[in-house]
Motif scaffolding. Structure first.
Motif, PDB file in Angstrom:
ATOM      1  N   ILE A 140       0.826  -1.206   0.000  1.00  0.00           N
ATOM      2  CA  ILE A 140       0.000   0.000   0.000  1.00  0.00           C
ATOM      3  C   ILE A 140       0.864   1.261   0.000  1.00  0.00           C
ATOM      4  O   ILE A 140       0.521   2.270  -0.627  1.00  0.00           O
ATOM      5  N   CYS A 141       2.023   1.215   0.664  1.00  0.00           N
ATOM      6  CA  CYS A 141       2.931   2.366   0.656  1.00  0.00           C
ATOM      7  C   CYS A 141       3.500   2.595  -0.745  1.00  0.00           C
ATOM      8  O   CYS A 141       3.548   3.730  -1.241  1.00  0.00           O
ATOM      9  N   LEU A 142       3.940   1.520  -1.386  1.00  0.00           N
ATOM     10  CA  LEU A 142       4.500   1.642  -2.732  1.00  0.00           C
ATOM     11  C   LEU A 142       3.432   2.057  -3.740  1.00  0.00           C
ATOM     12  O   LEU A 142       3.711   2.811  -4.681  1.00  0.00           O
ATOM     13  N   LEU A 143       2.210   1.594  -3.541  1.00  0.00           N
ATOM     14  CA  LEU A 143       1.117   1.996  -4.429  1.00  0.00           C
ATOM     15  C   LEU A 143       0.868   3.498  -4.322  1.00  0.00           C
ATOM     16  O   LEU A 143       0.633   4.177  -5.332  1.00  0.00           O
ATOM     17  N   SER A 144       0.937   4.029  -3.113  1.00  0.00           N
ATOM     18  CA  SER A 144       0.754   5.465  -2.918  1.00  0.00           C
ATOM     19  C   SER A 144       1.803   6.261  -3.684  1.00  0.00           C
ATOM     20  O   SER A 144       1.490   7.235  -4.377  1.00  0.00           O
ATOM     21  N   VAL A 145       3.053   5.834  -3.580  1.00  0.00           N
ATOM     22  CA  VAL A 145       4.136   6.523  -4.289  1.00  0.00           C
ATOM     23  C   VAL A 145       3.931   6.446  -5.799  1.00  0.00           C
ATOM     24  O   VAL A 145       4.079   7.443  -6.520  1.00  0.00           O
ATOM     25  N   ALA A 146       3.580   5.268  -6.295  1.00  0.00           N
ATOM     26  CA  ALA A 146       3.397   5.101  -7.738  1.00  0.00           C
ATOM     27  C   ALA A 146       2.268   5.977  -8.263  1.00  0.00           C
ATOM     28  O   ALA A 146       2.381   6.590  -9.333  1.00  0.00           O
ATOM     29  N   LYS A 147       1.166   6.054  -7.530  1.00  0.00           N
ATOM     30  CA  LYS A 147       0.041   6.870  -7.976  1.00  0.00           C
ATOM     31  C   LYS A 147       0.388   8.359  -7.973  1.00  0.00           C
ATOM     32  O   LYS A 147      -0.089   9.125  -8.815  1.00  0.00           O
ATOM     33  N   ALA A 148       1.223   8.767  -7.024  1.00  0.00           N
ATOM     34  CA  ALA A 148       1.569  10.182  -6.917  1.00  0.00           C
ATOM     35  C   ALA A 148       2.688  10.590  -7.862  1.00  0.00           C
ATOM     36  O   ALA A 148       2.671  11.698  -8.411  1.00  0.00           O
ATOM     37  N   ARG A 149       3.679   9.707  -8.068  1.00  0.00           N
ATOM     38  CA  ARG A 149       4.897  10.103  -8.769  1.00  0.00           C
ATOM     39  C   ARG A 149       5.068   9.498 -10.158  1.00  0.00           C
ATOM     40  O   ARG A 149       5.810  10.034 -10.972  1.00  0.00           O
ATOM     41  N   PHE A 150       4.413   8.376 -10.422  1.00  0.00           N
ATOM     42  CA  PHE A 150       4.643   7.702 -11.694  1.00  0.00           C
ATOM     43  C   PHE A 150       3.548   7.986 -12.718  1.00  0.00           C
ATOM     44  O   PHE A 150       3.808   8.024 -13.915  1.00  0.00           O
ATOM     45  N   VAL A 151       2.312   8.123 -12.254  1.00  0.00           N
ATOM     46  CA  VAL A 151       1.179   8.287 -13.155  1.00  0.00           C
ATOM     47  C   VAL A 151       1.140   9.717 -13.691  1.00  0.00           C
ATOM     48  O   VAL A 151       1.415  10.671 -12.968  1.00  0.00           O
TER      49      VAL A 151
END
Length: 237
Positions: free
Chosen positions: A191-202
């Motif tokens: 869930i932590c990595l998903l948060s980062v991906a949604k904020a920084r990768f998308v």
């Protein structure tokens, strides 16, 4: 190995992994009886393991390329720094309370699962992202609900997709992180990595999704360095 043959094997690998996941879902729904399930799954697992070995052997025989892959050469300073920190946290977390062979379902292949997870972690420490993906995928053949393998195979795919600009690979990584959260909502890493991906990768960022995942991450009391990073990221959103 002929690159065309290697591509065929990669496609067969994807088909077999998806077939195993579909079969597991059908069994959970009661659509397949026990005897058929065991026979079919054993066959899929055996073939998938053979294909993975053939892929690895084939890649080792390919001539070395004069340049590194695109995703290794692209540098986006802010994202690269974030990824480096996140990878460092991920590697450090492997030395925590989670035992090398600890799994969700506790299947009979525990020794092989443990050994393959250890190899995947070592490759991740060494920065061999594609090698770590392959090892994590091997774990998922043996144990589809292994939350560590589901999380980190997906996270590394998201990293590779973001750095190479391959939106299909990035989307695959994000979907995999969502699946990992569904496997075990109490496992902070996913869930932590998903948060980062949604904020920084998308692109554009999924701000609502990042905030929701970030709040859920913090509620699970992750390590201090992760807590600080997620809190800082949420403040910026």
């Amino acid at each position: 190995m002929n690159p065309d043959r290697l591509a065929e094997l990669e496609e067969e690998r994807r088909f077999l992994l998806e077939s195993i996941r579909d079969l597991d879902r059908e069994r959970e729904a009661g659509d397949v009886d026990v005897d058929d399930f065991v026979a079919l799954r054993d066959g899929y697992v055996a073939r998938a393991a053979a294909v993975l070995r053939e892929i690895e052997d084939g890649k080792s025989r390919l001539p070395a390329r004069p340049t590194r892959p695109l995703w290794r050469r692209l540098v986006v300073p802010a994202i690269t720094l974030l990824i480096a920190v996140m990878m460092g946290w991920a590697v450090a977390s492997f030395a925590g309370e989670r035992l090398p062979g600890q799994t969700i379902s506790g299947g009979p292949e525990i020794d092989e699962v443990s050994a393959t997870l250890s190899q995947a972690r070592q490759l991740l420490r060494q920065g061999d992202l594609l090698g770590s993906i392959q090892r994590y995928d091997e774990v998922l053949v043996l144990e589809p609900d292994n939350v560590e393998a589901a999380t980190y195979s997906s996270w590394v795919r998201a990293v590779v997709g973001q750095q190479s600009g391959d939106m299909a690979v990035l989307a695959e990584g994000l979907a995999g992180l969502e699946d990992a959260v569904a496997i075990d909502p109490t496992y902070a890493d996913s869930i932590c990595l998903l948060s980062v991906a949604k904020a920084r990768f998308v692109v554009p960022p999924d701000l609502d999704g990042a905030r929701a995942a970030g709040d859920a991450c913090l509620a699970l009391n992750p390590p201090a360095e992760m807590t600080g990073m997620i809190e800082a990221m949420l403040t910026e959103l």
